[in-house]
Design a protein around this motif. Sequence first.
Motif, mmCIF file in Angstrom:
data_model
loop_
_atom_site.group_PDB
_atom_site.id
_atom_site.type_symbol
_atom_site.label_atom_id
_atom_site.label_comp_id
_atom_site.label_asym_id
_atom_site.label_seq_id
_atom_site.Cartn_x
_atom_site.Cartn_y
_atom_site.Cartn_z
ATOM 1 N N LEU A 63 0.804 -1.164 -0.158
ATOM 2 C CA LEU A 63 -0.003 -0.131 -0.015
ATOM 3 C C LEU A 63 0.827 1.237 -0.005
ATOM 4 O O LEU A 63 0.390 2.248 -0.796
ATOM 5 N N VAL A 158 -4.752 4.715 -8.335
ATOM 6 C CA VAL A 158 -5.935 4.817 -7.319
ATOM 7 C C VAL A 158 -6.654 3.598 -7.129
ATOM 8 O O VAL A 158 -7.116 2.916 -6.204
ATOM 9 N N ILE A 159 -6.869 3.204 -8.542
ATOM 10 C CA ILE A 159 -8.069 1.791 -8.593
ATOM 11 C C ILE A 159 -7.108 0.560 -8.126
ATOM 12 O O ILE A 159 -7.844 -0.103 -7.494
ATOM 13 N N LEU A 161 -4.883 0.757 -5.520
ATOM 14 C CA LEU A 161 -4.707 0.894 -4.443
ATOM 15 C C LEU A 161 -6.180 0.390 -3.670
ATOM 16 O O LEU A 161 -6.153 -0.424 -2.612
ATOM 17 N N ALA A 162 -7.088 0.632 -4.095
ATOM 18 C CA ALA A 162 -8.516 0.461 -3.588
ATOM 19 C C ALA A 162 -8.772 -1.217 -3.775
ATOM 20 O O ALA A 162 -9.346 -1.762 -2.815
ATOM 21 N N ALA A 163 -8.437 -1.711 -4.938
ATOM 22 C CA ALA A 163 -8.431 -3.184 -4.992
ATOM 23 C C ALA A 163 -7.745 -3.905 -4.079
ATOM 24 O O ALA A 163 -7.968 -4.935 -3.421
ATOM 25 N N LEU A 165 -7.031 -2.657 -0.954
ATOM 26 C CA LEU A 165 -7.550 -2.483 0.365
ATOM 27 C C LEU A 165 -8.676 -3.493 0.488
ATOM 28 O O LEU A 165 -8.986 -4.131 1.643
ATOM 29 N N VAL A 166 -9.526 -4.040 -0.662
ATOM 30 C CA VAL A 166 -10.683 -4.665 -0.473
ATOM 31 C C VAL A 166 -10.223 -6.043 -0.421
ATOM 32 O O VAL A 166 -10.652 -7.040 0.211
#
Length: 437
Positions: A63, A158-159, A161-163, A165-166
């Motif tokens: 991250l 950003v995409i 990073l979000a993936a 995190l999830v």
Amino acid sequence: MGGIVVSLMQTLVIPLLPRFPQLLGSSPGDTAWVVTSTLLAGAVATPVVGRLGDMYGKRRMLLVSLVMLILGSVIAALSHSLLPMIAGRVVQGLAVGVIPLGISIMRDELPVERLASATALMSASLGVGGALGLPAAAFLAERSDWHLLFWTSAAAGVIVLAAVLVFVPESAVRSGGRFDLLGAAGLSVALVCLLLGVSKASAWSAGAITGLFVAAAVVLLVWGWWELRSSQSLVDLRTTARRQVLLTNIASAVFAFSMFAQSLVLPQILQLPTSTGHGLGQSLLVTGLVLVPSGLVMMAIAPVSARISNARGPRATLMLGTVVVASGYGTGVFLMSAVWQLVVVSAVIGAGIGLAYGAMPALIMGAVPASETAAANSLNTLMRAIGTSISSAVAGVVLTQVTIPFSFRLIMGLGAATALLACAVAAFIPRLSRKTP
């Protein structure tokens, strides 16, 4: 996705290199730092991030790396002069550790039967993203404001990073201990001196380059002495010196030299004017499209690489990959007079890269404990980076000192020879069990 986005970041600036002196109001020599700064930052960050991942959590450092990618992209996107651009590219370079971190997370989380194919694809993602990103970057550079390239990189970061995190869990496998700050500083100084000397060999004076190489050698010797004495070393040199790890890293560096040669020759052949009698007069966009099949083949060959490794062992896969790359370069020595010929050459080389890069993580992970996976994979990634840097410097000398088209054939021949040398080194790697640990 993370690996591909990182390789896209490295590829984005290639279409802009000839235009940067005008766009940033600086000299060609100074704007070369847009590439060199990212190379140096990545070389320094890769072993450091790998060790921090083993100590404090691989997902956490993944991250952090992606945040650096986004932040660096935004800085570059807002830049209109050289210094902010270099600052942005340095921060972007700190994200290069994403690939070894991703491979290490896979080892901790995936079942054995899925591990080989997953790590093979992750390892090949650097080549995949580069091959797919060049035409996209060329298209955007020719038809829109160049800042959009970096905004695109930031959005992709950003995409991902979000993936992460999830979907990506934090591994429970950690080594603990204290971070070796002196070891990190020493290795960083040595790598900067080495890679700066390699990348600037044709531009700086012989005295300056010799001084850099001598400094790199001295600092590495002192660093090695410190690492062997330290109880919390940045790199476990005793593990690194194991025959399997050492030979895999040497083969990786030699193979990376071979792999990168096509990236320097094929674009030149494609873009040289037909009036020279040696070029095909194609646009930058067409040049990028010619390299796309190579990336697609790498992606398709990753599961094949895993199946061969499971059946014959990763050493056999690595050797097969080097032979395929050598055959691609051997073909290229004679086939460089039409676009379709270069597509074939690039695709064959891509197949070999996919096979070999898929086997390297398996060889490394088969020889190190789980608590050192990220650091060991990061060191292997660093060895590849050193190989590509030396390849770039050697090819640059050949292109400037040897007449065309013999220089193209000479670099192709060097690519074939170094691929076969990597095969010879790999032949001495001890056999592994067929299943990746």
